[in-house]
Design a protein around this motif. Structure first.
Motif, PDB file in Angstrom:
ATOM      1  N   ALA A 180       2.446   1.905  -3.465  1.00  0.00           N
ATOM      2  CA  ALA A 180       1.414   2.330  -4.420  1.00  0.00           C
ATOM      3  C   ALA A 180       0.989   3.769  -4.153  1.00  0.00           C
ATOM      4  O   ALA A 180       0.849   4.568  -5.084  1.00  0.00           O
ATOM      5  CB  ALA A 180       0.211   1.386  -4.337  1.00  0.00           C
ATOM      6  N   LEU A 181       0.802   4.124  -2.884  1.00  0.00           N
ATOM      7  CA  LEU A 181       0.419   5.499  -2.546  1.00  0.00           C
ATOM      8  C   LEU A 181       1.556   6.474  -2.839  1.00  0.00           C
ATOM      9  O   LEU A 181       1.319   7.613  -3.256  1.00  0.00           O
ATOM     10  CB  LEU A 181      -0.014   5.591  -1.080  1.00  0.00           C
ATOM     11  CG  LEU A 181      -1.317   4.871  -0.744  1.00  0.00           C
ATOM     12  CD1 LEU A 181      -1.584   4.922   0.753  1.00  0.00           C
ATOM     13  CD2 LEU A 181      -2.488   5.443  -1.529  1.00  0.00           C
ATOM     14  N   GLU A 182       2.778   6.025  -2.635  1.00  0.00           N
ATOM     15  CA  GLU A 182       3.935   6.863  -2.951  1.00  0.00           C
ATOM     16  C   GLU A 182       3.974   7.173  -4.458  1.00  0.00           C
ATOM     17  O   GLU A 182       4.290   8.291  -4.858  1.00  0.00           O
ATOM     18  CB  GLU A 182       5.207   6.148  -2.511  1.00  0.00           C
ATOM     19  CG  GLU A 182       6.458   6.978  -2.649  1.00  0.00           C
ATOM     20  CD  GLU A 182       7.680   6.219  -2.189  1.00  0.00           C
ATOM     21  OE1 GLU A 182       8.313   6.680  -1.229  1.00  0.00           O
ATOM     22  OE2 GLU A 182       8.005   5.173  -2.787  1.00  0.00           O
ATOM     23  N   ALA A 204      -2.925  -0.151  -4.426  1.00  0.00           N
ATOM     24  CA  ALA A 204      -3.148   0.421  -3.095  1.00  0.00           C
ATOM     25  C   ALA A 204      -4.405  -0.173  -2.469  1.00  0.00           C
ATOM     26  O   ALA A 204      -4.420  -0.512  -1.270  1.00  0.00           O
ATOM     27  CB  ALA A 204      -3.258   1.940  -3.177  1.00  0.00           C
ATOM     28  N   SER A 233      -1.507   1.998  -9.787  1.00  0.00           N
ATOM     29  CA  SER A 233      -1.145   2.310  -8.395  1.00  0.00           C
ATOM     30  C   SER A 233      -2.374   2.328  -7.510  1.00  0.00           C
ATOM     31  O   SER A 233      -2.328   1.840  -6.371  1.00  0.00           O
ATOM     32  CB  SER A 233      -0.416   3.647  -8.333  1.00  0.00           C
ATOM     33  OG  SER A 233       0.824   3.562  -8.996  1.00  0.00           O
ATOM     34  N   VAL A 234      -3.484   2.877  -7.991  1.00  0.00           N
ATOM     35  CA  VAL A 234      -4.724   2.886  -7.204  1.00  0.00           C
ATOM     36  C   VAL A 234      -5.202   1.456  -6.949  1.00  0.00           C
ATOM     37  O   VAL A 234      -5.556   1.097  -5.817  1.00  0.00           O
ATOM     38  CB  VAL A 234      -5.824   3.713  -7.911  1.00  0.00           C
ATOM     39  CG1 VAL A 234      -7.191   3.478  -7.273  1.00  0.00           C
ATOM     40  CG2 VAL A 234      -5.485   5.194  -7.888  1.00  0.00           C
ATOM     41  N   THR A 294       0.837  -1.203   0.000  1.00  0.00           N
ATOM     42  CA  THR A 294       0.000   0.000   0.000  1.00  0.00           C
ATOM     43  C   THR A 294       0.867   1.247   0.000  1.00  0.00           C
ATOM     44  O   THR A 294       0.603   2.214  -0.733  1.00  0.00           O
ATOM     45  CB  THR A 294      -0.940  -0.003   1.223  1.00  0.00           C
ATOM     46  OG1 THR A 294      -1.699  -1.218   1.216  1.00  0.00           O
ATOM     47  CG2 THR A 294      -1.883   1.180   1.201  1.00  0.00           C
ATOM     48  N   TRP A 295       1.914   1.263   0.804  1.00  0.00           N
ATOM     49  CA  TRP A 295       2.819   2.423   0.898  1.00  0.00           C
ATOM     50  C   TRP A 295       3.417   2.783  -0.460  1.00  0.00           C
ATOM     51  O   TRP A 295       3.382   3.931  -0.882  1.00  0.00           O
ATOM     52  CB  TRP A 295       3.932   2.128   1.905  1.00  0.00           C
ATOM     53  CG  TRP A 295       4.990   3.174   1.931  1.00  0.00           C
ATOM     54  CD1 TRP A 295       6.084   3.273   1.118  1.00  0.00           C
ATOM     55  CD2 TRP A 295       5.046   4.309   2.782  1.00  0.00           C
ATOM     56  NE1 TRP A 295       6.820   4.375   1.427  1.00  0.00           N
ATOM     57  CE2 TRP A 295       6.199   5.031   2.460  1.00  0.00           C
ATOM     58  CE3 TRP A 295       4.236   4.774   3.817  1.00  0.00           C
ATOM     59  CZ2 TRP A 295       6.564   6.199   3.102  1.00  0.00           C
ATOM     60  CZ3 TRP A 295       4.601   5.927   4.468  1.00  0.00           C
ATOM     61  CH2 TRP A 295       5.751   6.634   4.116  1.00  0.00           C
ATOM     62  N   GLY A 320      -3.642  -3.818  -1.500  1.00  0.00           N
ATOM     63  CA  GLY A 320      -2.797  -3.839  -0.307  1.00  0.00           C
ATOM     64  C   GLY A 320      -3.561  -3.439   0.937  1.00  0.00           C
ATOM     65  O   GLY A 320      -3.390  -4.044   2.008  1.00  0.00           O
ATOM     66  N   LEU A 321      -4.430  -2.444   0.829  1.00  0.00           N
ATOM     67  CA  LEU A 321      -5.217  -1.993   1.978  1.00  0.00           C
ATOM     68  C   LEU A 321      -6.213  -3.064   2.425  1.00  0.00           C
ATOM     69  O   LEU A 321      -6.363  -3.330   3.625  1.00  0.00           O
ATOM     70  CB  LEU A 321      -5.946  -0.696   1.637  1.00  0.00           C
ATOM     71  CG  LEU A 321      -6.605   0.032   2.787  1.00  0.00           C
ATOM     72  CD1 LEU A 321      -5.591   0.392   3.870  1.00  0.00           C
ATOM     73  CD2 LEU A 321      -7.293   1.295   2.274  1.00  0.00           C
TER      74      LEU A 321
END
Length: 111
Positions: A11-13, A100, A96-97, A8-9, A103-104
């Motif tokens: 992807a958010l990055e 994320a 990426s979304v 998640t990190w 992963g979340l």
């Protein structure tokens, strides 16, 4: 849980930073280390003797590296081709979304 959080990190990055951070290699190294320990811990329930555990870890590591090498060998030419199209930034954002969210969800399931 940490593996899901790291996915998640990153992807958010990708979504938050316009340019890749100069220290992305540090993040990749640390997350790779966490992932390696996480997946290698799957061998613990086998209760292998220390010398068998070392060989099992080596075989596991070599297998993971070989699989990663094959994925890169297949995807790298395609990613190089995609990078020349104007929709590439949108593709990166959408991917990426999606990663994320995955992963979340995985992180919340592990809580």
């Amino acid at each position: 849980m940490i593996i899901a959080a790291s996915i998640t990190w990153v992807a958010l990055e990708n979504l938050a930073l316009r340019h890749g951070p100069s220290r992305r290699w540090v993040v990749s190294f640390l997350f790779g280390l966490v992932h390696g320990f996480g997946f290698a811990s799957a061998l613990r329930p086998l209760a292998l003797p220390p010398w068998n555990l070392a060989w099992a870890l080596l075989g596991f590591h070599l297998g993971v590296e070989a699989a990663q090498g094959m994925v890169i060998a297949v995807l790298l030419p395609w990613l190089a081709w995609v990078s020349h199209y104007p929709w590439q930034p949108r593709f990166v954002r959408v991917t990426s979304v999606v990663l994320a969210i995955i992963g979340l969800v995985w992180f919340v399931q592990r809580l």
